[in-house]
Design a protein around this motif. Structure first.
Motif, PDB file in Angstrom:
ATOM      1  N   UNK A  86       0.828  -1.208   0.000  1.00 29.00           N
ATOM      2  CA  UNK A  86       0.000   0.000   0.000  1.00 29.00           C
ATOM      3  C   UNK A  86       0.861   1.256   0.000  1.00 29.00           C
ATOM      4  N   UNK A  87       2.053   1.159   0.566  1.00 30.30           N
ATOM      5  CA  UNK A  87       2.948   2.309   0.596  1.00 30.30           C
ATOM      6  C   UNK A  87       3.385   2.742  -0.807  1.00 30.30           C
ATOM      7  N   UNK A  88       3.436   1.799  -1.743  1.00 31.51           N
ATOM      8  CA  UNK A  88       3.889   2.136  -3.104  1.00 31.51           C
ATOM      9  C   UNK A  88       2.732   2.202  -4.087  1.00 31.51           C
ATOM     10  N   UNK A  89       1.506   2.047  -3.601  1.00 34.33           N
ATOM     11  CA  UNK A  89       0.357   1.952  -4.498  1.00 34.33           C
ATOM     12  C   UNK A  89       0.196   3.207  -5.353  1.00 34.33           C
ATOM     13  N   UNK A  90       0.191   4.370  -4.732  1.00 31.57           N
ATOM     14  CA  UNK A  90      -0.010   5.612  -5.483  1.00 31.57           C
ATOM     15  C   UNK A  90       1.122   5.825  -6.479  1.00 31.57           C
ATOM     16  N   UNK A  91       2.353   5.599  -6.031  1.00 34.94           N
ATOM     17  CA  UNK A  91       3.508   5.767  -6.918  1.00 34.94           C
ATOM     18  C   UNK A  91       3.412   4.840  -8.124  1.00 34.94           C
ATOM     19  N   UNK A  92       3.013   3.593  -7.885  1.00 38.54           N
ATOM     20  CA  UNK A  92       2.895   2.624  -8.980  1.00 38.54           C
ATOM     21  C   UNK A  92       1.835   3.058  -9.987  1.00 38.54           C
TER      22      UNK A  92
END
Length: 234
Positions: A86-92
């Motif tokens: 979830x920590x990288x979700x927006x970035x991905x």
């Protein structure tokens, strides 16, 4: 003569404090649910100012190691495979929206991953696993014409196959990939004839899993994903 690799690089004080706080969490000195020491205690312990402590704390919050609420002490979070992704979700999602090449790489990665999950499942699947998958397909069949429910059942089907691995990292990867994929052009997936194709393909995958046919499960998953990927165009 001194080479560049011999040089000592001086880090910002906040980076050094961040590294020490990370170490306190990693070693268990601070456990999930624990409150971090007050700013005053941290300032005294590390010999730095309030601004440095606050900058380090903000960094801890950004990487998902602590939760920070106004007026309360920061708390150490319980990390899970899902929380990490979830920590990288927006970035991905931003990366995928900006690059056709990135979306193609995701397609290839998911095909590789899902085929591996299908193979893994054939050796580990139980009667209960098959029953659950049949129940998901029953709900998906009943959701024909309701795009939201149909897509939700589609995600559940693939996630449930990953769960057969009994490996939480595999489950987290599966959920993340499906989420990123379905953020794009899902309107193309809800035409009635394409919904029925998906159902038939899911049934074939399930049949091969129930039969513990590794090669067959792999082949059916590959056919399913290659057909569905053709609906995702840049």
């Amino acid at each position: 003569m001194t080479s560049s690799t011999d040089q000592i690089i001086r880090r910002k004080l906040s980076d050094e404090v961040l590294a020490r706080l990370e170490r306190m969490i990693a070693t268990g000195e601070l456990k999930p649910g624990d409150e971090l020491p007050s700013e005053g205690l941290l300032m005294e312990r590390f010999g730095v100012g309030r601004a440095t402590i606050r900058e380090a704390m903000r960094s801890l919050g950004k990487i998902g190691l602590v939760s920070i609420s106004r007026g309360e002490r920061a708390k150490v979070l319980q990390l899970t495979a899902n929380s990490i992704f979830r920590q990288v979700d927006v970035t991905a999602r931003v990366m995928l929206s900006q690059s056709a090449g990135a979306l193609e790489h995701l397609k290839s990665a998911r095909i590789f991953f899902e085929r591996g999950m299908a193979r893994e499942a054939t050796s580990k699947t139980t009667v209960d696993d098959i029953t659950d998958l049949k129940e998901i397909l029953h709900h998906q069949r009943g959701a024909l014409g309701d795009s939201g429910k149909f897509i939700s059942a589609d995600r559940q089907f693939h996630t449930r196959i990953a769960q057969i691995s009994r490996n939480p990292l595999f489950v987290a990867v599966s959920e993340a990939m499906v989420s990123w994929v379905m953020a794009y052009h899902t309107d193309m997936l809800v035409w009635p004839e394409k919904e029925r194709f998906t159902l038939v393909e899911h049934e074939r995958i399930l049949d091969r899993l129930a039969a513990k046919d590794e090669e067959g499960a792999d082949a059916e998953m590959l056919k399913h994903l290659e057909r569905s990927w053709s609906l995702y165009t840049w």
